[in-house]
Design an enzyme around this catalytic site. Structure first.
Site, PDB file in Angstrom:
ATOM      1  N   CYS A 134      -2.818  -8.002  -0.669  1.00 19.05           N
ATOM      2  CA  CYS A 134      -2.952  -6.518  -0.968  1.00 19.05           C
ATOM      3  C   CYS A 134      -1.752  -5.664  -1.091  1.00 19.05           C
ATOM      4  O   CYS A 134      -1.563  -4.846  -2.066  1.00 19.05           O
ATOM      5  CB  CYS A 134      -3.720  -5.945  -0.204  1.00 19.05           C
ATOM      6  SG  CYS A 134      -3.526  -6.297   1.624  1.00 19.05           S
ATOM      7  N   HIS A 247      -3.475   1.226   2.375  1.00 16.73           N
ATOM      8  CA  HIS A 247      -2.229   0.730   2.549  1.00 16.73           C
ATOM      9  C   HIS A 247      -1.134   1.689   1.923  1.00 16.73           C
ATOM     10  O   HIS A 247      -1.288   2.018   0.765  1.00 16.73           O
ATOM     11  CB  HIS A 247      -1.794  -0.540   1.971  1.00 16.73           C
ATOM     12  CG  HIS A 247      -2.431  -1.692   2.921  1.00 16.73           C
ATOM     13  ND1 HIS A 247      -3.102  -1.420   4.057  1.00 16.73           N
ATOM     14  CD2 HIS A 247      -2.361  -3.055   2.715  1.00 16.73           C
ATOM     15  CE1 HIS A 247      -3.661  -2.631   4.545  1.00 16.73           C
ATOM     16  NE2 HIS A 247      -2.963  -3.750   3.641  1.00 16.73           N
TER      17      HIS A 247
END
Ligand code: NAP
Ligand code: 3JN
Length: 339
Positions: A134, A247
């Site tokens: 990711c 994130h």
């Protein structure tokens, strides 16, 4: 596999009860993926559990050697060891595997794909296509257009990663620790090596011999493979922060040719998959809480690095479970079927 929009596909989701698997099920439905059958697979712990897909209750089955009969596309998100065990079996059964784990990412025979960056790599698959980590995905979506324009020589990245990246038990650990702290109870940790609530952990995954963590090395190695340039110098520090979804990354780059901050903003304002939010007068910049549930990779705080001649700083944020995992995998599946 190519086809008209009328064709439908049997899709297996391995790890269907997990944080990523759950999101895959939602995204298949949201994007109206042409599904003939959805087969939801997990461990024996979940055998018999019901999950909803398209207003129907589907029974989750334990993953075993017969799980992939008649399956066209198998989306894996049950960890690297399960992928190593079951993905080759799924391919032998006739499925194309899109694997979210690190099991095959650096295998030269396996394309590692971010659709906005290297969709051409899909064509050389031999049954398995890997989905990157990711933290890598959101960074390369923003950096590829810059690399194409002015060639990136060096990347220095620090991440601020949400607990959902570790899975459903980590989401519960942050919630429980926060409740315990507010209630003056003892704080326990099981998933992380230290308390995550009200804390930052400069360790994601285990340490390697060079003292980098596995997560940091994934970012370094995967970025070079996806951008198809081994000469980029990259260093990474990956930090877990007490955020549930999204994130964030502070990214510093040094380029071969000069790109001003204004030029970078213009370039990124219509880059595929990117949303520019960069208005400091209005205090507008990407935020994890705003990125959660969204598909785009957000970029802002773009400014010239005044310590070098040709450098930029950027702040990059994305929903790690969507674009960082489930959405990226389903975008790959859409390319495979020609949607
Ligand atoms: P999670 O919430 O902990 O879910 C784990 C899933 O794996 C559950 O569905 C679990 O089933 C299943 N599972 C565990 N053991 C299994 C077995 N023996 N056979 C079949 N299924 C099994 O974790 P997650 O966050 O969804 O992540 C799952 C995996 O996806 C990670 O390990 C990683 O490889 C990958 N991932 C990739 C990214 C990325 O950066 N692209 C991000 C996050 C995760 P039960 O519920 O039955 O235990
Ligand atoms: O920690 C994160 O934010 C992302 C985690 C990804 C992850 C977690 C467990 C195992 C991975 C991954 O995708 O690299 C793996 C793995 O497959 O090795």
């Amino acid at each position: 596999m190519s086809g008209s929009n009328k064709k439908t596909y049997s899709v297996a989701v391995v790890g269907a009860t997990g944080a990523v698997g759950n999101e895959m099920i939602s995204i298949l439905e949201e994007r109206k993926f042409p599904v003939k059958e959805v087969r939801l697979l997990a461990s024996d712990r979940s055998d018999g559990k019901k999950l909803e897909f398209s207003e129907k209750n589907i029974t989750v089955k334990k993953t075993d050697s017969s799980s992939f009969n008649e399956i066209d596309i198998a989306l894996f998100s049950a960890g690297a060891s399960r992928s190593k065990e079951f993905a080759p079996l799924a391919v032998r059964s006739g499925a194309i595997v899109i694997d979210n784990s690190s099991a095959f990412r650096m295998d030269p025979d396996v394309p590692l794909v971010v659709p906005e960056v290297n969709p051409h790599a899909i064509a050389r698959h031999k049954g398995i296509i890997a989905n990157p980590n990711c933290s890598t995905i959101q960074m390369v979506v923003v950096l590829k257009p810059i690399h194409d324009a002015v060639r990136i020589k060096r990347i220095v990245v620090s991440t601020y990663q949400a607990v959902s990246g570790t899975g459903k038990e980590a989401i519960e650990e942050l919630s429980q620790q926060t409740r315990d702290l507010f209630n003056y109870r003892e704080v326990k940790h099981q998933v992380y090596p230290h308390q995550i609530s009200f804390n930052c952990l400069p360790q994601i995954d285990i340490f390697e011999e060079n003292h980098y963590t596995k997560e940091e090395m994934k970012m370094i190695n995967e970025t070079k493979k996806i951008i198809e340039d081994d000469t980029i110098a990259i260093t990474a520090t990956a930090v877990r922060v007490p955020v549930f979804y999204g994130h964030s990354e502070s990214v510093n780059i040094e380029t071969e040719k000069k790109l001003t901050a204004d030029e970078a903003r213009e370039l990124l304002s219509d880059a595929p998959g990117v949303k520019l939010i960069d208005n400091i007068d209005a205090l507008e910049y990407p935020l994890a809480i705003k990125a959660a549930g969204r598909d785009e990779v957000f970029v802002g705080r773009i400014r010239e690095d005044e310590s070098i001649e040709k450098g930029l700083n950027l702040w990059i944020v994305s929903d790690n479970i969507r674009k960082g995992a489930a959405l990226n995998a389903i975008q790959i599946a859409e390319i495979l079927i020609g949607v």
